[in-house]
Design a protein around this motif. Structure first.
Motif, mmCIF file in Angstrom:
data_model
loop_
_atom_site.group_PDB
_atom_site.id
_atom_site.type_symbol
_atom_site.label_atom_id
_atom_site.label_comp_id
_atom_site.label_asym_id
_atom_site.label_seq_id
_atom_site.Cartn_x
_atom_site.Cartn_y
_atom_site.Cartn_z
ATOM 1 N N THR A 1 -7.256 0.283 -10.943
ATOM 2 C CA THR A 1 -6.436 0.745 -9.838
ATOM 3 C C THR A 1 -6.659 -0.239 -8.830
ATOM 4 N N LEU A 2 -5.076 -0.294 -8.039
ATOM 5 C CA LEU A 2 -5.102 -1.055 -6.776
ATOM 6 C C LEU A 2 -5.027 -0.456 -5.372
ATOM 7 N N ILE A 3 -5.653 -0.595 -4.459
ATOM 8 C CA ILE A 3 -5.740 0.126 -3.311
ATOM 9 C C ILE A 3 -4.855 -0.727 -2.336
ATOM 10 N N ILE A 4 -3.723 0.075 -2.114
ATOM 11 C CA ILE A 4 -2.761 -0.604 -1.039
ATOM 12 C C ILE A 4 -2.779 -0.122 0.192
ATOM 13 N N GLU A 5 -3.406 -0.396 1.415
ATOM 14 C CA GLU A 5 -3.435 0.394 2.597
ATOM 15 C C GLU A 5 -2.464 -0.046 3.539
ATOM 16 N N GLU A 6 -2.032 0.872 4.423
ATOM 17 C CA GLU A 6 -1.137 0.862 5.280
ATOM 18 C C GLU A 6 -1.149 -0.458 6.173
ATOM 19 N N PHE A 7 -2.436 -0.570 6.849
ATOM 20 C CA PHE A 7 -2.761 -1.642 7.605
ATOM 21 C C PHE A 7 -3.297 -2.524 6.994
ATOM 22 N N ASP A 8 -3.383 -3.944 7.523
ATOM 23 C CA ASP A 8 -4.307 -5.158 6.956
ATOM 24 C C ASP A 8 -4.761 -5.565 8.415
ATOM 25 N N GLY A 9 -6.011 -5.051 8.739
ATOM 26 C CA GLY A 9 -6.303 -5.051 10.160
ATOM 27 C C GLY A 9 -5.464 -4.413 11.196
ATOM 28 N N LEU A 10 -4.742 -5.001 12.185
ATOM 29 C CA LEU A 10 -3.913 -4.362 13.081
ATOM 30 C C LEU A 10 -2.305 -4.663 12.543
ATOM 31 N N ALA A 11 -2.190 -5.228 11.583
ATOM 32 C CA ALA A 11 -0.793 -5.801 11.194
ATOM 33 C C ALA A 11 -0.462 -4.784 9.930
ATOM 34 N N ARG A 12 0.917 -4.301 9.953
ATOM 35 C CA ARG A 12 1.454 -3.366 9.010
ATOM 36 C C ARG A 12 1.374 -4.255 7.569
ATOM 37 N N ASN A 13 0.859 -3.599 6.667
ATOM 38 C CA ASN A 13 1.015 -3.962 5.152
ATOM 39 C C ASN A 13 2.352 -3.981 4.654
ATOM 40 N N GLN A 14 2.963 -5.074 4.319
ATOM 41 C CA GLN A 14 4.324 -5.076 3.999
ATOM 42 C C GLN A 14 4.532 -4.522 2.611
ATOM 43 N N ILE A 15 3.271 -4.529 1.774
ATOM 44 C CA ILE A 15 3.594 -3.982 0.395
ATOM 45 C C ILE A 15 3.564 -2.480 0.497
ATOM 46 N N TYR A 16 2.819 -2.019 1.352
ATOM 47 C CA TYR A 16 2.622 -0.513 1.626
ATOM 48 C C TYR A 16 3.902 0.160 1.937
ATOM 49 N N ARG A 17 4.602 -0.504 3.085
ATOM 50 C CA ARG A 17 5.921 -0.128 3.444
ATOM 51 C C ARG A 17 6.877 -0.220 2.390
ATOM 52 N N ALA A 18 6.740 -1.343 1.611
ATOM 53 C CA ALA A 18 8.030 -1.523 0.564
ATOM 54 C C ALA A 18 7.809 -0.366 -0.541
ATOM 55 N N ALA A 19 6.614 -0.053 -0.798
ATOM 56 C CA ALA A 19 6.277 0.972 -1.819
ATOM 57 C C ALA A 19 6.595 2.310 -1.327
ATOM 58 N N GLU A 20 6.414 2.688 -0.043
ATOM 59 C CA GLU A 20 6.955 3.873 0.479
ATOM 60 C C GLU A 20 8.453 4.088 0.524
ATOM 61 N N ILE A 21 9.196 2.807 0.723
ATOM 62 C CA ILE A 21 10.763 3.101 0.511
ATOM 63 C C ILE A 21 11.151 3.280 -0.860
ATOM 64 N N TYR A 22 10.434 2.457 -1.763
ATOM 65 C CA TYR A 22 10.905 2.242 -3.258
ATOM 66 C C TYR A 22 10.476 3.450 -3.845
ATOM 67 N N LEU A 23 9.419 4.213 -3.670
ATOM 68 C CA LEU A 23 9.002 5.350 -4.335
ATOM 69 C C LEU A 23 9.724 6.756 -3.895
ATOM 70 N N GLY A 24 10.533 6.612 -2.490
ATOM 71 C CA GLY A 24 11.188 7.461 -2.196
ATOM 72 C C GLY A 24 12.475 8.045 -2.980
ATOM 73 N N THR A 25 12.697 6.993 -3.941
ATOM 74 C CA THR A 25 13.822 7.080 -5.136
ATOM 75 C C THR A 25 13.391 7.375 -6.456
ATOM 76 N N LYS A 26 11.858 7.515 -6.402
ATOM 77 C CA LYS A 26 11.561 7.920 -7.799
ATOM 78 C C LYS A 26 11.130 9.463 -7.784
ATOM 79 N N ILE A 27 12.022 10.440 -8.216
ATOM 80 C CA ILE A 27 11.996 11.894 -8.423
ATOM 81 C C ILE A 27 11.097 11.883 -9.758
#
Length: 353
Positions: free
Chosen positions: A59-85
């Protein structure tokens, strides 16, 4: 060989099971009452980790923030998974931000979905935990953060290299394309008050929706020239690696000139609608130093068109003035009195400066 006489009776089996269950309950009660919570957590985590060590899953843990900066992988996964029904996903979040025209879909809290990549089965789970409210800084502003969000990506551990080196880069690339398809085009203009106070950042530009109807289909233009421009734009967007290979910045400029009303602004709008690029409208007369210009350019977004309005009016060109300018001339006299012939310089920025 076991004989029927050697087999325990049903009563003996039930009695033994009840005894074990009672002992477990007593042990659990003693543990809860006598051991500190931290020690309980430590023991249970180690027991859980021991049994997990025999599992083939990773299991990989992808958190929304990396410190105070946004995690690009989290945002990309959120967008991508929105297309997966997926049948396993019961809830989705649906939203449409103010001044936007496209509906955004994403996984709701603590939901799961399945995905397949090159024959590899992957399970995604969105995890949200409530925390004590704290203030965090994002892009020069502060906001309250009362929950921590992350994704858990589970798969067979033998596919670790494929997931890290192929699957996650694939998601990053796909999400960028999805953002381009769904985004509402914006027209950006300078926020002079914010620039004077704070310098260049995300608030340097004010934006409104770009509702210009011009397209290459509706543009009154020579057909061959129109085709040449469209092919040039497509070739430029696809040649990112070529620009990197030859050591050049991935940018392109067009100089548009002609009397007012000849369609220069419409052509820029058609280019923006064709490429799905935002427009940043800049007048050099508003810039007072090189440092101001640098901060303004840094604050522009990816995949955009920077339009420098009336570029010839921003320069002092004595041969184009009707009469000499007196020494005490006002600032307005710095502009040529003749109608501008060079309307705009369109500068394409497919990636950040």
């Amino acid at each position: 060989m076991f004989s029927k006489n050697n087999l325990p009776s049903a009563q003996t089996v039930m009695s033994t099971a009840a005894s074990i269950a009672a002992s477990a309950m007593v042990l659990q009660t003693v543990t809860r009452n006598l051991l500190p919570h931290e020690l309980q957590t430590y023991i249970f985590q180690n027991i859980k980790g021991f049994f997990k060590s025999f599992s083939p899953q990773m299991t990989l843990i992808i958190e929304e923030f990396d410190g105070l900066a946004r995690n690009q992988i989290y945002r990309a996964a959120e967008i991508y998974l929105g297309t997966k029904i997926s049948p396993s996903t019961k809830l989705y979040r649906v939203s449409m931000p103010e001044k936007e025209t496209k509906i955004a879909v994403s996984m709701a809290k603590n939901q799961e979905t399945m995905d397949t990549f090159n024959g590899v089965q992957l399970k995604w789970r969105q995890v949200t935990r409530q925390v004590e409210s704290t203030y965090i800084a994002t892009q020069g502003a502060s906001k309250i953060r009362s929950e921590i969000r992350s994704f858990q990506l589970s798969f067979h551990k033998k596919h670790k290299e494929k997931v890290l080196n192929s699957y996650l880069p694939f998601i990053l690339k796909e999400s960028k394309g999805l953002v381009q398809e769904k985004k509402t085009l914006k027209l950006h203009s300078l926020n002079h008050d914010h620039l004077r106070r704070y310098g260049g950042n995300s608030e340097t530009w004010q934006r409104i929706n770009l509702d210009h109807p011009a397209t290459f289909e509706t543009l009154a233009m020579n057909t061959e020239l129109k085709t040449m421009i469209m092919e040039d734009l497509e070739r430029f967007v696809k040649r990112k690696e070529y620009y990197r290979k030859v050591g050049k910045a991935w940018k392109r400029g067009y100089l548009l000139y002609g009397p007012p009303g000849t369609g220069k602004s419409s052509l820029i709008a058609a280019m923006a609608n064709y490429l799905n690029f935002d427009i940043y409208d800049l007048e050099l007369t508003d810039i007072h130093s090189n440092s101001d210009l640098r901060r303004i350019l840094i604050a522009t977004g990816n995949r955009s068109i920077l339009v420098v309005e009336d570029i010839d009016c921003s320069l002092e060109l004595p041969e184009r003035q009707i009469e000499p300018r007196p020494a005490s001339a006002s600032a307005a006299a710095l502009k040529p009195r003749k109608a501008s012939q060079v309307k705009a310089y369109a500068h394409f920025i497919p990636c950040s400066i």
